[in-house]
Design a protein around this motif. Structure first.
Motif, short mmCIF file in Angstrom:
data_model
loop_
_atom_site.label_atom_id
_atom_site.label_comp_id
_atom_site.label_asym_id
_atom_site.label_seq_id
_atom_site.Cartn_x
_atom_site.Cartn_y
_atom_site.Cartn_z
N ALA A 486 6.29 0.51 -1.12
CA ALA A 486 7.29 0.91 -0.13
C ALA A 486 7.68 2.37 -0.26
N PHE A 487 7.64 2.91 -1.47
CA PHE A 487 8.08 4.29 -1.68
C PHE A 487 6.93 5.26 -1.91
N VAL A 488 5.71 4.78 -1.94
CA VAL A 488 4.55 5.68 -2.03
C VAL A 488 3.95 5.91 -0.66
N ASP A 489 3.75 4.83 0.10
CA ASP A 489 3.19 4.94 1.44
C ASP A 489 3.88 3.96 2.36
N GLY A 490 5.20 4.00 2.36
CA GLY A 490 5.98 3.13 3.21
C GLY A 490 7.13 3.88 3.84
N LEU A 491 8.31 3.70 3.30
CA LEU A 491 9.46 4.47 3.78
C LEU A 491 9.29 5.95 3.51
N ILE A 492 8.59 6.29 2.45
CA ILE A 492 8.31 7.68 2.09
C ILE A 492 6.80 7.83 1.97
N ARG A 493 6.26 8.85 2.58
CA ARG A 493 4.83 9.11 2.47
C ARG A 493 4.62 10.27 1.52
N LEU A 494 4.31 9.94 0.27
CA LEU A 494 4.14 10.96 -0.76
C LEU A 494 2.84 11.72 -0.55
N PRO A 495 2.64 12.82 -1.28
CA PRO A 495 1.38 13.58 -1.12
C PRO A 495 0.14 12.74 -1.38
N ILE A 496 -0.97 13.18 -0.82
CA ILE A 496 -2.22 12.44 -0.92
C ILE A 496 -2.65 12.27 -2.37
N THR A 497 -2.37 13.26 -3.21
CA THR A 497 -2.80 13.19 -4.60
C THR A 497 -2.10 12.10 -5.38
N VAL A 498 -0.96 11.64 -4.89
CA VAL A 498 -0.23 10.57 -5.57
C VAL A 498 -0.75 9.20 -5.15
N MET A 499 -1.26 9.08 -3.94
CA MET A 499 -1.72 7.80 -3.42
C MET A 499 -3.14 7.52 -3.89
N ASP A 500 -3.32 7.33 -5.19
CA ASP A 500 -4.63 7.07 -5.76
C ASP A 500 -4.96 5.58 -5.82
N LYS A 501 -4.01 4.71 -5.45
CA LYS A 501 -4.23 3.28 -5.46
C LYS A 501 -4.02 2.71 -4.05
N ARG A 502 -4.77 1.68 -3.74
CA ARG A 502 -4.53 0.98 -2.48
C ARG A 502 -3.28 0.13 -2.59
N THR A 503 -2.69 -0.17 -1.44
CA THR A 503 -1.46 -0.95 -1.43
C THR A 503 -1.71 -2.35 -2.00
N LYS A 504 -0.85 -2.77 -2.92
CA LYS A 504 -1.06 -4.03 -3.62
C LYS A 504 -0.68 -5.25 -2.79
N HIS A 505 0.21 -5.06 -1.78
CA HIS A 505 0.65 -6.23 -1.03
C HIS A 505 -0.45 -6.82 -0.15
N LEU A 506 -1.55 -6.07 0.07
CA LEU A 506 -2.70 -6.60 0.79
C LEU A 506 -3.68 -7.31 -0.14
N HIS A 507 -3.47 -7.23 -1.44
CA HIS A 507 -4.31 -7.87 -2.45
C HIS A 507 -5.79 -7.49 -2.28
#
Length: 547
Positions: A486-507
């Motif tokens: 929610a806070f990496v790529d949800g309510l807040i979209r952090l820089p691309i370099t931080v989003m090194d993992k896929r969202t876990k709620h999609l399993h």
């Protein structure tokens, strides 16, 4: 032709499918096979396919063997028909006729054609109806079916619904082969899997499922496949017929699948672990599963800085709140609970409503109905007139209503802000839910005032928390189990370099997305400039330095 009468009588019965009765459609398992008797087969096809005026039978002969080329002239490519006949007539057959003439034609005559063998008579009828050529020879089986479908289609253009200022500007078209090709081109991976089905017992439509084999959850893929295979209807006109049949809650007001026309959006969602459903004849693609926060995100969020991406997402959330609750709150405060407002604002609203003959409820209903009429008229009018009529109609109706004393000035601001806020949301299907939700809030405010708005809001939150989209909770990742999403790529979209993992709620099967370095490698030649001199007596110029 006694077997034909017996066959039609057998086909007249319906078979139960999942507790319901199937349409009166013949089953190909009960149809006879082509036995090589050309005259009987032509009589049978004349009674079924020959009713149409575009049914064509071209008789041919190959070294004394009679044959027939059967097709529909309205859907087949004339050049393909001419090339097939020319290839047969110009070929030098051996003096001794081969035992398997059909196999000889595919291996030596129709080399450049997409030809296959086919035996079942029902499948032969469906092949002709789908725009293929059926080649029959007397005393020779099986039949030869050649692809010759000619359908006009438009070239890929810019998306008209989901426009963007930066990034890919290509949208899907009505041809499924072109759509799959664009996905393959943009997502060129050997792990991209595409599965096809033919759905519709009367009008056959191709439906494709696209997913990345080593990213998408196998349980999700298997669930979508089983739901697609269980569809048994007459005709599929668009992707909405598929969407409403594979959804977990078809009676729900909320959208449980995301619809898009952008190729880059589909490729990104596939890379996140979702699956895409593409229907032939529809330029929109279904993405599953879909959560509530997905409808506030677009592909354009990732091409701008993370500051701008986060700001736009919060702006969409604020616009969503205004579009759903603002008219209902105006009714609640103006008619039921004006004491809840600040004194100055309450006096201003009361002063603006002096001389208005209707209560606030009727004001809102009248103006909201006018806005809905203008919106629908804009969609149905030609493009050259739609925008002008909407602007002129809105200004004229709003100003005339205020001058006539039917509505107040503040209500015009409320209705205008609500109408604009609805379309801040990037998904058009989600805007329909916002519009209907706004009317539900207006009805609740009309009956119970502010308490009705609170009760409907609680019911909506309860409904969202109980919904699931293909096993994924609709409220994720805002439900609390996946706070990082929610806070990496949800309510807040952090820089691309931080989003090194896929969202876990999609399993996803593979959770690792990027492996970029957080700190860029420094450039050693630019750390110090100009470089220090190596001679003790005088400082050399940079162009005098030897490499």
């Amino acid at each position: 032709m006694g077997w034909f009468k017996q066959l039609t009588e057998r086909w007249s019965f319906t078979n139960p499918v999942h507790g319901r009765y199937a349409p009166h459609i013949p089953n190909f398992r009960y149809a006879p096979d082509y036995t090589g008797k050309l005259d009987e087969t032509l009589d049978y096809l004349a009674q079924t396919l020959g009713v149409s005026d575009d049914y064509i039978v071209r008789m041919i002969e190959v070294q004394g063997v009679s044959g027939a080329l059967i097709f529909y002239s309205s859907i087949c490519d004339k050049r393909a028909v001419e090339d097939t006949l020319r290839s047969i007539h110009s070929h030098r057959f051996p003096r001794r006729m081969p035992k398997n003439l059909s196999q000889y034609l595919i291996e030596h005559v129709l080399i450049g054609s997409d030809a296959i063998f086919m035996v079942n008579m029902f499948e032969l009828r469906e092949a002709v109806a789908s725009g293929k050529l059926v080649l029959l020879f007397d005393q020779h089986k099986p039949a030869v079916v050649i692809s010759a479908k000619a359908v006009e289609h438009r070239t890929p253009e810019q998306p008209t619904v989901e426009s963007a200022s930066r990034g890919s500007q290509v949208a899907f078209v009505e041809n499924i082969d072109i759509n799959l090709g664009m996905i393959r081109q943009l997502l060129s991976s050997d792990t991209l899997v595409i599965k096809r089905w033919t759905i519709g017992v009367r009008s056959h439509h191709t439906v494709a499922l696209a997913f990345i084999r080593d990213v998408a959850n196998p349980v999700l893929v298997d669930t979508v496949m089983k739901r697609l295979e269980s569809i048994h209807i007459d005709h599929i006109s668009n992707s909405a017929a598929i969407e409403q049949r594979i959804s977990d809650h078809p009676w729900s007001l909320f959208n449980l699948t995301r619809v898009t026309t952008r190729v880059d959006s589909v490729c990104r969602e596939l890379n996140q672990g979702k699956v895409a459903v593409i229907v032939d004849g529809d330029p929109t693609v279904l993405l599953a599963p879909a959560t509530f926060q997905d409808f506030f995100q677009t592909e354009e969020d990732y091409v701008h800085s993370w500051w701008e991406g986060t700001f736009i997402r919060w702006l969409r959330i604020i616009a969503f709140v205004l579009a759903v609750w603002l008219p209902a709150l105006y009714i609640s405060f103006a008619d039921f609970s004006p004491e809840l407002l600040p004194k100055t604002m309450a006096l201003q609203i009361a002063q603006s409503r002096q001389g208005v003959p209707f209560p606030a409820v009727m004001e809102v209903i009248i103006m909201q109905t006018v806005v809905e009429i203008l919106r629908e008229a804009t969609l149905r009018m030609p493009k050259q007139m739609g925008q002008t009529i909407s602007i002129v109609g809105g200004l004229v109706v709003g100003q005339a209503s205020v001058e006539a004393g039917i509505v107040s000035n503040i209500l015009i601001i409320v209705v205008a802000l609500t109408a604009v806020s609805i379309f801040v949301t990037p998904s058009y299907e989600f805007t329909v839910m916002i519009r209907l939700g706004g009317w539900i809030m207006i009805l609740a405010a009309t009956l119970l005032g502010f308490y009705g708005v609170v009760l409907v809001t609680i019911w909506a939150l309860y409904e969202i928390c109980n919904l699931k989209s293909f096993g994924v909770p609709y409220v994720d990742p805002l439900g609390g189990d996946y706070v990082k999403d929610a806070f990496v790529d949800g309510l807040i979209r952090l820089p691309i370099t931080v989003m090194d993992k896929r969202t876990k709620h999609l399993h996803p099967f593979d959770a690792t997305g990027d492996t970029d370095l957080v700190v860029p490698i420094p450039h050693p030649q630019l750390e110090k400039w100009p470089p220090p001199s190596t001679t003790p007596k005088r400082r050399r110029r940079w162009w005098q330095r030897q490499p």
